[in-house]
Design a protein around this motif. Structure first.
Motif, mmCIF file in Angstrom:
data_model
loop_
_atom_site.group_PDB
_atom_site.id
_atom_site.type_symbol
_atom_site.label_atom_id
_atom_site.label_comp_id
_atom_site.label_asym_id
_atom_site.label_seq_id
_atom_site.Cartn_x
_atom_site.Cartn_y
_atom_site.Cartn_z
ATOM 1 N N LEU A 1 -15.648 16.629 -4.605
ATOM 2 C CA LEU A 1 -14.206 15.262 -4.500
ATOM 3 C C LEU A 1 -13.600 16.257 -3.570
ATOM 4 O O LEU A 1 -13.441 17.970 -4.342
ATOM 5 N N ASP A 2 -12.810 16.700 -2.469
ATOM 6 C CA ASP A 2 -12.039 17.597 -1.967
ATOM 7 C C ASP A 2 -10.604 16.840 -1.823
ATOM 8 O O ASP A 2 -10.145 17.886 -1.298
ATOM 9 N N LYS A 3 -10.818 15.028 -2.195
ATOM 10 C CA LYS A 3 -9.417 14.569 -1.374
ATOM 11 C C LYS A 3 -8.931 13.298 -2.999
ATOM 12 O O LYS A 3 -9.636 13.196 -3.026
ATOM 13 N N ALA A 4 -7.773 13.384 -2.436
ATOM 14 C CA ALA A 4 -7.114 12.490 -3.463
ATOM 15 C C ALA A 4 -6.217 12.269 -2.589
ATOM 16 O O ALA A 4 -5.187 11.977 -1.625
ATOM 17 N N LEU A 5 -6.054 10.515 -2.862
ATOM 18 C CA LEU A 5 -5.198 9.690 -1.949
ATOM 19 C C LEU A 5 -3.521 8.650 -2.695
ATOM 20 O O LEU A 5 -4.193 8.431 -4.191
ATOM 21 N N MET A 6 -2.636 9.452 -2.977
ATOM 22 C CA MET A 6 -1.443 8.638 -3.379
ATOM 23 C C MET A 6 -0.826 7.660 -2.786
ATOM 24 O O MET A 6 -0.417 8.016 -1.674
ATOM 25 N N ILE A 7 -0.663 6.806 -3.116
ATOM 26 C CA ILE A 7 -0.436 6.050 -2.570
ATOM 27 C C ILE A 7 0.899 4.920 -2.491
ATOM 28 O O ILE A 7 1.801 4.669 -3.708
ATOM 29 N N PHE A 8 2.087 5.187 -1.994
ATOM 30 C CA PHE A 8 3.560 5.397 -1.704
ATOM 31 C C PHE A 8 3.809 3.763 -1.674
ATOM 32 O O PHE A 8 3.741 3.611 -0.226
ATOM 33 N N GLY A 9 4.293 3.282 -2.443
ATOM 34 C CA GLY A 9 4.263 1.906 -1.861
ATOM 35 C C GLY A 9 3.392 0.933 -3.073
ATOM 36 O O GLY A 9 3.451 -0.599 -3.266
ATOM 37 N N ALA A 10 3.273 2.035 -3.900
ATOM 38 C CA ALA A 10 2.113 0.988 -5.047
ATOM 39 C C ALA A 10 3.146 0.564 -6.509
ATOM 40 O O ALA A 10 4.021 -0.255 -6.684
ATOM 41 N N ASP A 11 3.175 1.404 -6.613
ATOM 42 C CA ASP A 11 3.552 1.631 -8.533
ATOM 43 C C ASP A 11 4.910 2.095 -8.360
ATOM 44 O O ASP A 11 5.501 1.149 -8.894
ATOM 45 N N ILE A 12 5.455 2.861 -7.300
ATOM 46 C CA ILE A 12 6.834 3.819 -6.615
ATOM 47 C C ILE A 12 6.879 2.896 -5.720
ATOM 48 O O ILE A 12 6.401 2.806 -4.515
ATOM 49 N N PRO A 13 8.284 1.578 -5.985
ATOM 50 C CA PRO A 13 9.050 1.222 -4.675
ATOM 51 C C PRO A 13 8.875 1.963 -3.808
ATOM 52 O O PRO A 13 9.795 3.276 -3.556
ATOM 53 N N LEU A 14 8.719 1.271 -2.203
ATOM 54 C CA LEU A 14 9.787 2.616 -1.193
ATOM 55 C C LEU A 14 11.223 2.419 -1.183
ATOM 56 O O LEU A 14 11.861 3.669 -0.186
ATOM 57 N N GLU A 15 11.953 1.720 -1.229
ATOM 58 C CA GLU A 15 13.004 2.032 -1.413
ATOM 59 C C GLU A 15 13.645 2.977 -3.003
ATOM 60 O O GLU A 15 15.093 3.391 -2.208
ATOM 61 N N ASP A 16 12.790 3.401 -3.333
ATOM 62 C CA ASP A 16 13.022 5.221 -4.001
ATOM 63 C C ASP A 16 12.362 5.674 -3.989
ATOM 64 O O ASP A 16 10.935 6.476 -4.769
ATOM 65 N N LYS A 17 12.435 6.209 -2.784
ATOM 66 C CA LYS A 17 11.769 7.695 -1.824
ATOM 67 C C LYS A 17 11.613 8.827 -3.091
ATOM 68 O O LYS A 17 10.509 9.725 -3.188
ATOM 69 N N ASP A 18 12.930 9.101 -3.434
ATOM 70 C CA ASP A 18 13.023 10.044 -3.665
ATOM 71 C C ASP A 18 12.433 10.155 -5.433
ATOM 72 O O ASP A 18 11.371 11.311 -5.421
ATOM 73 N N SER A 19 11.896 9.450 -5.864
ATOM 74 C CA SER A 19 10.844 9.264 -6.938
ATOM 75 C C SER A 19 10.074 9.729 -6.683
ATOM 76 O O SER A 19 8.831 10.510 -7.471
ATOM 77 N N PHE A 20 9.699 8.963 -5.748
ATOM 78 C CA PHE A 20 8.277 9.393 -5.066
ATOM 79 C C PHE A 20 7.809 10.609 -4.859
ATOM 80 O O PHE A 20 6.756 11.171 -5.265
ATOM 81 N N LEU A 21 9.308 11.519 -4.036
ATOM 82 C CA LEU A 21 8.499 12.891 -3.999
ATOM 83 C C LEU A 21 8.772 13.458 -4.735
ATOM 84 O O LEU A 21 7.698 14.665 -5.388
ATOM 85 N N LEU A 22 9.334 13.394 -5.920
ATOM 86 C CA LEU A 22 8.813 13.796 -7.180
ATOM 87 C C LEU A 22 7.583 14.041 -8.070
ATOM 88 O O LEU A 22 7.087 14.791 -8.498
ATOM 89 N N ALA A 23 7.301 12.349 -8.399
ATOM 90 C CA ALA A 23 5.929 12.182 -8.681
ATOM 91 C C ALA A 23 5.042 13.175 -7.751
ATOM 92 O O ALA A 23 3.998 13.446 -8.358
#
Length: 390
Positions: free
Chosen positions: A141-163
């Motif tokens: 295992l050398d990569k993990a994938l975090m999906i922006f637009g799944a549990d955090i909506p695209l309109e809340d980019k600041d929250s995604f960046l912090l998460a």
């Protein structure tokens, strides 16, 4: 139904998008990756078709794609859609892929990429594979994938960046690269609880060029149910000879998973499980999932979680309104079973948990009886008015 797929690039990103043409609906779905992973991404239609499954099944019929689909993916998608059309016949219909079908290629790579949200389940999976704790899958295992637009909506980019920042502390500690993929697909899917598994499988399968495996966590077999977005019946249909999708963690309860990562300091400090908080980058500490997670860790010996605003108390779970379904009670029964087996709760805590589980069961049974009585009354009234009309 027609799907036209294209790829575009900027100095920072590579975007793979699809124009989806249904009978009365046309829209665009995209997946945007950092440019440096370009050579890991495949060029077949498989990832798009997995991700779009629940949109395509809504209409049913033939699907025409302008790029090739692998043989096994086309076959498995047809089987997948048949199963869901049986489970939910009013919502979904079978589909057939009618694009160019190409032979599958074997992928001997032992490299694995995993979905990673920063939650307990995802943390358990990443920790397990990185430390090769599963004797059945000794993978790299050398990569993990975090999906922006799944549990955090695209309109809340600041929250995604912090998460993402918190999640990256976890993956960095494990020596894993965390990749963010941005997608707008969720806003086109009416029932996310059915479709999230196919979207995750689709995002991971983009990496099938250089990765032989992709993993995503879901509930224990103890809480198995269908229809649900991830389940042991249809999850296996996302696997091809080139990319084996692993629906991970069926053998471990949520408390077992907490026990596996309980000594991972960076993991506990940055864990994010909450989906109800206004700030999606942090745990609220008082919703059902936060309370349950604190209890998961309490029974494995972690009394304080710095990622939570407060420590668990008996009064938090002794709340008749906390759990509202029989499925929800299963999680607490599993916690109680673990505590009794390992003797990790004192008498006051174990008694309180046992009594509260009993109360939830009684309350839910009472609501079922009320609903049953109301349904009977409705039928009687309906028949009465039909009688009057005659």
């Amino acid at each position: 139904m027609k799907i036209n797929i294209k790829t575009s690039e900027t100095d920072s990103f590579i975007r793979k998008s699809a124009i989806v043409q249904l009978v009365k609906w046309r829209f665009e779905v995209y997946f945007q990756f950092p440019l440096h992973v370009k050579n890991d991404l495949i060029d077949t239609a498989d990832p798009f078709l997995y991700s779009l499954l629940f949109i395509l099944m809504k209409e049913g019929g033939n699907v025409y794609v302008d790029i090739p689909t692998t043989e096994s993916a086309a076959r498995n998608i047809a089987i997948f859609s048949r199963l869901w059309s049986i489970w939910k016949p009013k919502l979904y219909k079978p589909i057939i892929i009618c694009s160019e079908i190409v032979k599958d290629k074997l992928n001997p790579s032992d490299k694995i990429i995993t979905a990673f949200s920063g939650g307990l389940d995802a943390s358990y999976t990443a920790f397990k594979y990185k430390h090769k704790l599963d004797p059945l899958f000794q993978l790299n295992l050398d990569k993990a994938l975090m999906i922006f637009g799944a549990d955090i909506p695209l309109e809340d980019k600041d929250s995604f960046l912090l998460a993402y920042e918190s999640a990256k502390k976890m993956t960095d500690d494990l020596g894993i690269e965390l990749i963010a993929v941005e997608t707008n697909i969720r806003k086109h899917i009416p029932v996310w609880s059915y479709a999230f598994g196919s979207v995750i499988a689709g995002c991971l399968s983009f990496f099938a060029k250089n990765y032989g495996y992709g993993a995503a966590s879901d509930s224990s077999i103890l809480n198995y149910r269908t229809p649900w977005g991830m389940n042991p019946i249809t999850d296996q249909l996302f696997a091809t000879p080139a990319f084996k999708f692993i629906s991970d963690g069926w053998e471990h309860s949520r408390t077992d998973r907490a026990a596996i990562i309980k000594d991972w300091k960076t993991g506990i400090e940055n864990l994010r499980v909450c989906w109800q908080n206004e700030d999606k980058s942090k745990n609220c500490g008082h919703c059902e999932k936060c309370i349950r997670t604190k209890l998961n860790f309490k029974v494995v010996g972690v009394d304080h979680m710095s990622s939570m605003p407060s420590d668990i108390t008996i009064s938090e779970f002794c709340n008749d309104n906390l759990v509202k379904s029989a499925e929800g009670i299963l999680f607490y029964k599993e916690i109680y079973t673990y505590a009794m087996k390992h003797h990790t709760l004192d008498n006051a805590w174990s008694t309180a948990l046992k009594d509260q589980i009993y109360r939830w069961e009684c309350l839910i049974d009472h609501k079922k009886d009320q609903k049953f009585s109301i349904e009977i009354l409705k039928k009687i009234i309906s028949r009465f008015f039909k009688f009057l009309k005659h």
